[in-house]
Design a protein around this motif. Structure first.
Motif, PDB file in Angstrom:
ATOM      1  N   LEU A  30       0.811  -1.206   0.000  1.00 35.39           N
ATOM      2  CA  LEU A  30       0.000   0.000   0.000  1.00 35.39           C
ATOM      3  C   LEU A  30       0.850   1.264   0.000  1.00 35.39           C
ATOM      4  N   GLU A  31       1.939   1.252   0.755  1.00 36.23           N
ATOM      5  CA  GLU A  31       2.810   2.429   0.846  1.00 36.23           C
ATOM      6  C   GLU A  31       3.422   2.798  -0.497  1.00 36.23           C
ATOM      7  N   ASP A  32       3.614   1.800  -1.363  1.00 33.84           N
ATOM      8  CA  ASP A  32       4.190   2.072  -2.684  1.00 33.84           C
ATOM      9  C   ASP A  32       3.191   2.789  -3.591  1.00 33.84           C
ATOM     10  N   VAL A  33       1.908   2.609  -3.297  1.00 30.09           N
ATOM     11  CA  VAL A  33       0.844   3.145  -4.141  1.00 30.09           C
ATOM     12  C   VAL A  33       0.398   4.534  -3.691  1.00 30.09           C
ATOM     13  N   ILE A  34       0.375   4.737  -2.387  1.00 29.29           N
ATOM     14  CA  ILE A  34      -0.103   6.010  -1.841  1.00 29.29           C
ATOM     15  C   ILE A  34       0.774   7.170  -2.301  1.00 29.29           C
ATOM     16  N   VAL A  35       0.115   8.229  -2.739  1.00 33.15           N
ATOM     17  CA  VAL A  35       0.809   9.453  -3.130  1.00 33.15           C
ATOM     18  C   VAL A  35       0.538  10.509  -2.052  1.00 33.15           C
ATOM     19  N   THR A  36       1.589  11.046  -1.477  1.00 36.05           N
ATOM     20  CA  THR A  36       1.439  12.075  -0.447  1.00 36.05           C
ATOM     21  C   THR A  36       1.434  13.445  -1.104  1.00 36.05           C
ATOM     22  N   VAL A  37       0.300  14.113  -1.061  1.00 37.69           N
ATOM     23  CA  VAL A  37       0.165  15.443  -1.648  1.00 37.69           C
ATOM     24  C   VAL A  37       0.795  16.478  -0.725  1.00 37.69           C
ATOM     25  N   LYS A  38       0.462  16.368   0.526  1.00 39.17           N
ATOM     26  CA  LYS A  38       1.016  17.197   1.582  1.00 39.17           C
ATOM     27  C   LYS A  38       0.792  16.438   2.879  1.00 39.17           C
ATOM     28  N   GLU A  39       1.303  16.931   3.953  1.00 41.43           N
ATOM     29  CA  GLU A  39       1.117  16.231   5.214  1.00 41.43           C
ATOM     30  C   GLU A  39      -0.373  16.053   5.509  1.00 41.43           C
ATOM     31  N   ASP A  40      -0.773  14.809   5.733  1.00 42.75           N
ATOM     32  CA  ASP A  40      -2.145  14.452   6.069  1.00 42.75           C
ATOM     33  C   ASP A  40      -3.134  14.609   4.923  1.00 42.75           C
ATOM     34  N   VAL A  41      -2.635  14.655   3.678  1.00 41.75           N
ATOM     35  CA  VAL A  41      -3.499  14.582   2.493  1.00 41.75           C
ATOM     36  C   VAL A  41      -2.883  13.557   1.546  1.00 41.75           C
ATOM     37  N   LEU A  42      -3.572  12.436   1.348  1.00 46.19           N
ATOM     38  CA  LEU A  42      -3.043  11.324   0.563  1.00 46.19           C
ATOM     39  C   LEU A  42      -3.964  11.010  -0.609  1.00 46.19           C
ATOM     40  N   ILE A  43      -3.377  10.416  -1.658  1.00 39.47           N
ATOM     41  CA  ILE A  43      -4.160   9.913  -2.790  1.00 39.47           C
ATOM     42  C   ILE A  43      -3.901   8.422  -2.929  1.00 39.47           C
ATOM     43  N   ILE A  44      -4.976   7.655  -3.138  1.00 41.73           N
ATOM     44  CA  ILE A  44      -4.847   6.236  -3.471  1.00 41.73           C
ATOM     45  C   ILE A  44      -5.386   6.072  -4.892  1.00 41.73           C
ATOM     46  N   PRO A  45      -4.512   6.010  -5.890  1.00 42.29           N
ATOM     47  CA  PRO A  45      -4.978   5.833  -7.273  1.00 42.29           C
ATOM     48  C   PRO A  45      -5.656   4.474  -7.435  1.00 42.29           C
ATOM     49  N   GLY A  46      -6.872   4.484  -7.975  1.00 43.48           N
ATOM     50  CA  GLY A  46      -7.606   3.234  -8.122  1.00 43.48           C
ATOM     51  C   GLY A  46      -7.185   2.459  -9.358  1.00 43.48           C
ATOM     52  N   GLY A  47      -7.190   3.134 -10.502  1.00 41.35           N
ATOM     53  CA  GLY A  47      -6.821   2.472 -11.750  1.00 41.35           C
ATOM     54  C   GLY A  47      -7.668   1.238 -12.011  1.00 41.35           C
ATOM     55  N   ALA A  48      -7.051   0.222 -12.615  1.00 40.47           N
ATOM     56  CA  ALA A  48      -7.758  -1.022 -12.943  1.00 40.47           C
ATOM     57  C   ALA A  48      -8.184  -1.780 -11.698  1.00 40.47           C
ATOM     58  N   GLY A  49      -7.606  -1.417 -10.559  1.00 38.70           N
ATOM     59  CA  GLY A  49      -7.933  -2.110  -9.318  1.00 38.70           C
ATOM     60  C   GLY A  49      -9.386  -1.946  -8.918  1.00 38.70           C
ATOM     61  N   VAL A  50     -10.017  -0.845  -9.327  1.00 36.81           N
ATOM     62  CA  VAL A  50     -11.414  -0.619  -8.981  1.00 36.81           C
ATOM     63  C   VAL A  50     -12.293  -1.692  -9.624  1.00 36.81           C
ATOM     64  N   GLN A  51     -12.013  -2.022 -10.878  1.00 37.42           N
ATOM     65  CA  GLN A  51     -12.760  -3.084 -11.556  1.00 37.42           C
ATOM     66  C   GLN A  51     -12.455  -4.442 -10.945  1.00 37.42           C
ATOM     67  N   GLU A  52     -11.200  -4.671 -10.570  1.00 42.01           N
ATOM     68  CA  GLU A  52     -10.790  -5.963 -10.046  1.00 42.01           C
ATOM     69  C   GLU A  52     -11.412  -6.281  -8.695  1.00 42.01           C
ATOM     70  N   LEU A  53     -11.821  -5.247  -7.966  1.00 44.99           N
ATOM     71  CA  LEU A  53     -12.444  -5.472  -6.664  1.00 44.99           C
ATOM     72  C   LEU A  53     -13.674  -6.364  -6.781  1.00 44.99           C
ATOM     73  N   ALA A  54     -14.371  -6.253  -7.911  1.00 42.99           N
ATOM     74  CA  ALA A  54     -15.603  -7.016  -8.096  1.00 42.99           C
ATOM     75  C   ALA A  54     -15.356  -8.511  -8.245  1.00 42.99           C
ATOM     76  N   ASP A  55     -14.140  -8.894  -8.559  1.00 43.90           N
ATOM     77  CA  ASP A  55     -13.844 -10.305  -8.824  1.00 43.90           C
ATOM     78  C   ASP A  55     -12.963 -10.958  -7.771  1.00 43.90           C
TER      79      ASP A  55
END
Length: 327
Positions: free
Chosen positions: A118-143
């Motif tokens: 997870l740490e490799d994926v999280i993008v830190t915008v600023k302290e205490d503001v993070l982004i988790i890019p979903g990408g193809a993973g959002v579709q994969e959650l269903a399976d």
């Protein structure tokens, strides 16, 4: 690769039993108990109703500024001392990172496939503001089968205690996956503009949510790009009256964002308008909306689809359960 067949029992996705045979009743109970125990935090003594809060931002129509509002809402909440992460769950045009002028290398699919932590994926915008890019993973959650559900929940549980609010930026429309994110979240912010088509589609989303929810809904209405307070109030009243009359659901109005040329300028600069122009009309309005949403308390409802309170585990349990349901 191990062949997995999913059985739906009370909404839970369950693996095959030993040797590929249908699972025995005892195995079904064990799997269900394991997932429920993990989610409810019984082993760790977690309190019901506590933990990270999830807020889904959605719209019926594209082009109403949903992602822009999600990004700037995160910054407005952070300005109040709230730790925020944004899950970019747009199935089509994931672009939260663009508004921050960033280009993530990895996304949620890499975590699901076990290629990255997870740490490799999280993008830190600023302290205490993070982004988790979903990408193809959002579709994969269903399976995901139950084993991978548990593994993903365990990985994403690292957000607990690190984030106060998870903002979920969804796609526009009424696709089942989009509704799943909304129905799994503690609170939903439904965005519309004064455009007649946007109003119509916003009501369509409300109708779909009402038809698919197993219990009461927590939907808050936000009007974007209004030319005046009166215009925004008229739009909100129109949607609220229809929702009350035909769907029998309350839809609190949390405010409006006025049309502001500074918003467009900020997009061209690839900067959130709340940071680029903190005193513009849109920023000041959004600050008030962030404050109102922060004060909305989530009510834990035992009857709602096995809800187990707030937090990462509870959200993911509800989400994977909904995404796993087949028509």
């Amino acid at each position: 690769m191990e062949q997995v067949r999913r059985e739906t029992t009370g909404g839970l996705l369950l693996q095959e039993g030993a040797n590929g045979n249908p699972p025995l009743r005892g195995e079904l109970l064990d799997q269900a108990t394991e997932l429920r125990s993990l989610v409810s935090g019984q082993s760790s003594g977690a309190s019901r109703g506590k933990g990270m809060r999830t807020i889904a931002v959605l719209s019926g129509k594209g082009g109403v500024g949903k992602t822009n509002i999600s990004v700037n809402l995160a910054l407005a909440m952070n300005n109040m001392g709230i730790r925020v992460a944004i899950l970019d769950a747009d199935l089509g045009l994931a672009n939260v990172d663009i508004l921050f002028g960033m280009m993530p290398k990895y996304n949620l699919s890499h975590v699901i496939r076990g290629m990255r932590e997870l740490e490799d994926v999280i993008v830190t915008v600023k302290e205490d503001v993070l982004i988790i890019p979903g990408g193809a993973g959002v579709q994969e959650l269903a399976d995901l089968d139950q084993t991978r559900q548990l593994a993903l929940i365990d990985k994403l549980n690292g957000l607990e205690g690190r984030v106060d609010v998870l903002l979920v930026d969804t796609s526009a429309g009424i696709h089942r996956n989009i509704l799943s994110f909304a129905l799994a979240s503690d609170t939903t912010v439904l965005l519309t503009t004064p455009e007649p088509t946007a109003i119509r589609d916003a009501y369509g989303v409300l109708k779909s949510l009402a038809l698919n929810a197993a219990g009461s809904l927590d939907v808050n209405l936000l009007v974007n790009m209004a030319m005046s307070e009166e215009e925004a109030a008229a739009v909100a009243e129109r949607i609220q009256m229809a929702a009350n009359q035909f769907l029998s659901i309350p839809v609190p109005y949390v405010g409006y964002i006025p049309w502001d040329k500074k918003v467009r300028e900020a997009v061209q600069l690839r900067q959130p308008f709340f940071e680029a122009f903190p005193t513009c009309k849109a920023s000041l309005s959004l600050a008030g909306i962030a404050g109102r949403l922060a004060r909305v308390e989530t009510v834990v409802r035992d009857s709602d689809e096995g809800r187990q309170g707030r937090g990462v585990k509870a959200f993911l349990f509800r989400l994977t359960r909904r995404l796993g349901l087949r028509d």
